[in-house]
Design an enzyme around this catalytic site. Structure first.
Site, PDB file in Angstrom:
ATOM      1  CG  HIS A  79      -2.087  -1.070   0.972  1.00 57.55           C
ATOM      2  ND1 HIS A  79      -3.152  -1.149   2.056  1.00 57.55           N
ATOM      3  CD2 HIS A  79      -2.446  -1.867   0.180  1.00 57.55           C
ATOM      4  CE1 HIS A  79      -4.028  -1.963   1.831  1.00 57.55           C
ATOM      5  NE2 HIS A  79      -3.531  -2.437   0.555  1.00 57.55           N
ATOM      6  CE  LYS A  97      -9.094  -4.165   6.754  1.00 53.18           C
ATOM      7  NZ  LYS A  97      -8.759  -5.740   6.323  1.00 53.18           N
TER       8      LYS A  97
HETATM    9  N1  LIG Z   1     -13.047  -4.102   3.316  1.00 51.16           N
HETATM   10  C1  LIG Z   1     -13.102  -5.502   3.323  1.00 51.16           C
HETATM   11  O1  LIG Z   1     -14.120  -5.932   3.459  1.00 51.16           O
HETATM   12  C2  LIG Z   1     -11.775  -6.104   2.709  1.00 51.16           C
HETATM   13  C3  LIG Z   1     -11.973  -7.566   2.769  1.00 51.16           C
HETATM   14  C4  LIG Z   1     -10.811  -8.454   2.437  1.00 51.16           C
HETATM   15  C5  LIG Z   1      -9.634  -7.669   2.382  1.00 51.16           C
HETATM   16  N2  LIG Z   1      -9.529  -6.291   2.262  1.00 51.16           N
HETATM   17  C6  LIG Z   1      -8.172  -5.386   2.251  1.00 51.16           C
HETATM   18  O2  LIG Z   1      -8.157  -5.598   0.878  1.00 51.16           O
HETATM   19  C7  LIG Z   1      -6.730  -5.676   0.375  1.00 51.16           C
HETATM   20  C8  LIG Z   1      -6.618  -6.908  -0.524  1.00 51.16           C
HETATM   21  O3  LIG Z   1      -6.943  -7.917   0.216  1.00 51.16           O
HETATM   22  P1  LIG Z   1      -7.555  -9.120  -0.790  1.00 51.16           P
HETATM   23  O4  LIG Z   1      -7.960 -10.058   0.202  1.00 51.16           O
HETATM   24  O5  LIG Z   1      -8.370  -8.811  -1.850  1.00 51.16           O
HETATM   25  O6  LIG Z   1      -6.236  -9.887  -1.186  1.00 51.16           O
HETATM   26  P2  LIG Z   1      -5.933 -11.000  -2.489  1.00 51.16           P
HETATM   27  O7  LIG Z   1      -7.095 -11.554  -2.643  1.00 51.16           O
HETATM   28  O8  LIG Z   1      -4.553 -11.301  -2.017  1.00 51.16           O
HETATM   29  O9  LIG Z   1      -5.980  -9.751  -3.695  1.00 51.16           O
HETATM   30  C9  LIG Z   1      -4.827  -8.675  -3.674  1.00 51.16           C
HETATM   31  C10 LIG Z   1      -4.754  -8.654  -5.186  1.00 51.16           C
HETATM   32  O10 LIG Z   1      -3.552  -7.731  -5.353  1.00 51.16           O
HETATM   33  C11 LIG Z   1      -2.468  -7.940  -6.330  1.00 51.16           C
HETATM   34  N3  LIG Z   1      -1.541  -8.250  -5.649  1.00 51.16           N
HETATM   35  C12 LIG Z   1      -0.765  -9.296  -4.938  1.00 51.16           C
HETATM   36  N4  LIG Z   1       0.602  -9.085  -4.745  1.00 51.16           N
HETATM   37  C13 LIG Z   1       0.770  -7.996  -5.481  1.00 51.16           C
HETATM   38  C14 LIG Z   1       1.996  -7.411  -5.376  1.00 51.16           C
HETATM   39  N5  LIG Z   1       3.196  -7.653  -4.631  1.00 51.16           N
HETATM   40  N6  LIG Z   1       2.063  -5.902  -5.889  1.00 51.16           N
HETATM   41  C15 LIG Z   1       0.835  -5.636  -6.480  1.00 51.16           C
HETATM   42  N7  LIG Z   1      -0.258  -6.222  -6.393  1.00 51.16           N
HETATM   43  C16 LIG Z   1      -0.275  -7.434  -5.886  1.00 51.16           C
HETATM   44  C17 LIG Z   1      -3.169  -9.228  -6.948  1.00 51.16           C
HETATM   45  O11 LIG Z   1      -3.908  -8.810  -8.123  1.00 51.16           O
HETATM   46  P3  LIG Z   1      -3.420  -9.285  -9.394  1.00 51.16           P
HETATM   47  O12 LIG Z   1      -2.591 -10.587  -9.470  1.00 51.16           O
HETATM   48  O13 LIG Z   1      -4.247  -9.023 -10.105  1.00 51.16           O
HETATM   49  O14 LIG Z   1      -1.964  -8.271  -9.477  1.00 51.16           O
HETATM   50  C18 LIG Z   1      -4.087  -9.857  -5.795  1.00 51.16           C
HETATM   51  O15 LIG Z   1      -5.117 -10.508  -6.609  1.00 51.16           O
HETATM   52  C19 LIG Z   1      -5.908  -5.855   1.817  1.00 51.16           C
HETATM   53  O16 LIG Z   1      -5.395  -4.560   2.169  1.00 51.16           O
HETATM   54  C20 LIG Z   1      -7.030  -6.272   2.631  1.00 51.16           C
HETATM   55  O17 LIG Z   1      -6.784  -6.073   4.015  1.00 51.16           O
HETATM   56  C21 LIG Z   1     -10.585  -5.311   2.936  1.00 51.16           C
END
Ligand SMILES: NC(=O)c1ccc[n+]([C@@H]2O[C@H](COP(=O)([O-])OP(=O)(O)OC[C@H]3O[C@@H](n4cnc5c(N)ncnc54)[C@H](OP(=O)(O)O)[C@@H]3O)[C@@H](O)[C@H]2O)c1
Length: 338
Positions: A79, A97
């Site tokens: 982030h 977040k």
């Molecule tokens: N508000 C909510 O309800 C909620 C719920 C869950 C998570 N979150 C938050 O959302 C964020 C992501 O969580 P998530 O559960 O969606 O994670 P996730 O399923 O792992 O997805 C994150 C995405 O980021 C990309 N990514 C992964 N590693 C990366 C890197 N090193 N550099 C750049 N992009 C990268 C990937 O997309 P690509 O492969 O397409 O690049 C991946 O699909 C976190 O901050 C988490 O705390 C919020």
């Protein structure tokens, strides 16, 4: 709006799949491009959600002057650097977040956003939830008297291959991913704690698996928060005062109902007053709509989740992490006789 507000989505993971349809449901919004590190994944996401363009080039996204705002939904450890890059290019940014991994990182981002005169917010959707607002209203109306205590839990045994929470490093662990919700709720009710006591379970590589915290405020007010990514803790929250208490149904950070136990012996002991408020979309619509409006109005921060609010929560998270590092028990299987 004179013309649609154009958004870029960065990240195609779990949260993007839920939040992007809600962003697209907001009036006056066009999601024009999606970024993935893998161009094929970006193209597939674009096709699935009806987004006209896709790319594997993040630098090109932030440099694209046709884009008004970026929704950054990548792992926590990315982030700070990715938001910095977008702010330097003059983009408004909504960051999932937690916005960063520490108060210092968050302060750096907000200083840069202020310097560039652009909008920056942590996507703390809980504070925009209609039930959360109803809780504030019930409290303001004196239903339970002056709030004296909070209990909140976010313990879920997540699979180890889901997301990056089990990964060692600055973005891993339960505190940043989950613990931020109970702590943000405590701050919303009571402000910044005067002191806190934290304990928990930390893996040898530093990943915090679980923690329990007591936050102490003036005049004996307190909040007890429990978070785990290896076991359940009650996912509800309750706020209590001299006249009664209010329960936010599980999961409290995304709840659709609360119960007020106040006003009569019947309501306190037998049948609470129930309030049900349905979810809009996947639950992110209220936040997305207000962020779109704030950007349209030229704001650089949102009054519901301000820069000061965010930094204050991060100071508490930093202190919890510091205490956990010093005092936490070894992770399961490594207990020693005391
Ligand atoms: N508000 C909510 O309800 C909620 C719920 C869950 C998570 N979150 C938050 O959302 C964020 C992501 O969580 P998530 O559960 O969606 O994670 P996730 O399923 O792992 O997805 C994150 C995405 O980021 C990309 N990514 C992964 N590693 C990366 C890197 N090193 N550099 C750049 N992009 C990268 C990937 O997309 P690509 O492969 O397409 O690049 C991946 O699909 C976190 O901050 C988490 O705390 C919020």
């Amino acid at each position: 709006m004179s013309r649609p507000q154009r958004w870029a989505v960065v990240g195609t993971g779990t949260i993007s799949r839920s939040a992007v349809p809600d962003l697209m449901a907001c009036e006056g919004v066009e999601v024009t491009i999606v970024h993935s590190r893998d161009p094929e994944k970006a193209a597939a996401f674009a096709a699935e959600f009806g987004i006209p363009r896709s790319t594997g080039d993040y630098a090109a996204v932030v440099a694209d002057d046709s884009i008004d705002a970026i929704y950054l939904a990548t792992p926590i450890a990315t982030h700070h650097a990715m938001t910095r890059q977008a702010l330097l290019a003059g983009r408004n940014v909504l960051v999932e977040k937690p916005i960063a991994t520490s108060a210092a990182e968050a302060a750096d981002l907000f200083a840069l956003a202020a310097d560039r005169g652009v909008f920056l917010m942590e996507a703390m959707w809980m504070k925009f939830n209609p039930v959360f607002r109803r809780l504030r209203q019930e409290i303001a109306e004196g239903r339970i008297g002056e709030p004296r205590s909070l209990r909140a839990g976010f313990g879920i045994p997540f699979p180890e291959d889901m997301g990056t929470r089990f990964e060692a490093g600055p973005g891993g662990g339960a505190l940043l991913d989950q613990g931020i919700y109970p702590v943000t709720l405590a701050h919303a009710l009571f402000g910044e704690p005067q002191s806190l006591h934290a304990g928990g379970v930390v893996r040898p590589d530093g990943v915090d698996l679980a923690h329990h915290v007591t936050l102490e405020f003036s005049q004996g007010r307190f909040a007890q928060c429990a978070t785990s990514m290896t076991e359940f803790t009650d996912l509800s929250a309750s706020v209590s005062g001299p006249k009664g208490w209010i329960v936010l149904s599980p999961p409290f950070w995304a709840t659709t109902s609360l119960q007020v136990r106040a006003g009569s012996l019947e309501a306190i002991f037998v049948t609470p007053e129930a309030v049900d408020l349905p979810r809009e979309g996947n639950g992110y619509v209220p936040m997305m709509r207000e962020v779109v409006e704030a950007i349209e109005a030229g704001l650089t921060e949102h009054p519901v989740h301000t820069v000061a609010d965010t930094l204050s929560v991060f100071r508490t998270l930093d202190e919890i992490r510091s205490q956990l590092t010093r005092t936490a028990a070894p992770s399961a299987g490594e207990d020693v006789a005391r």
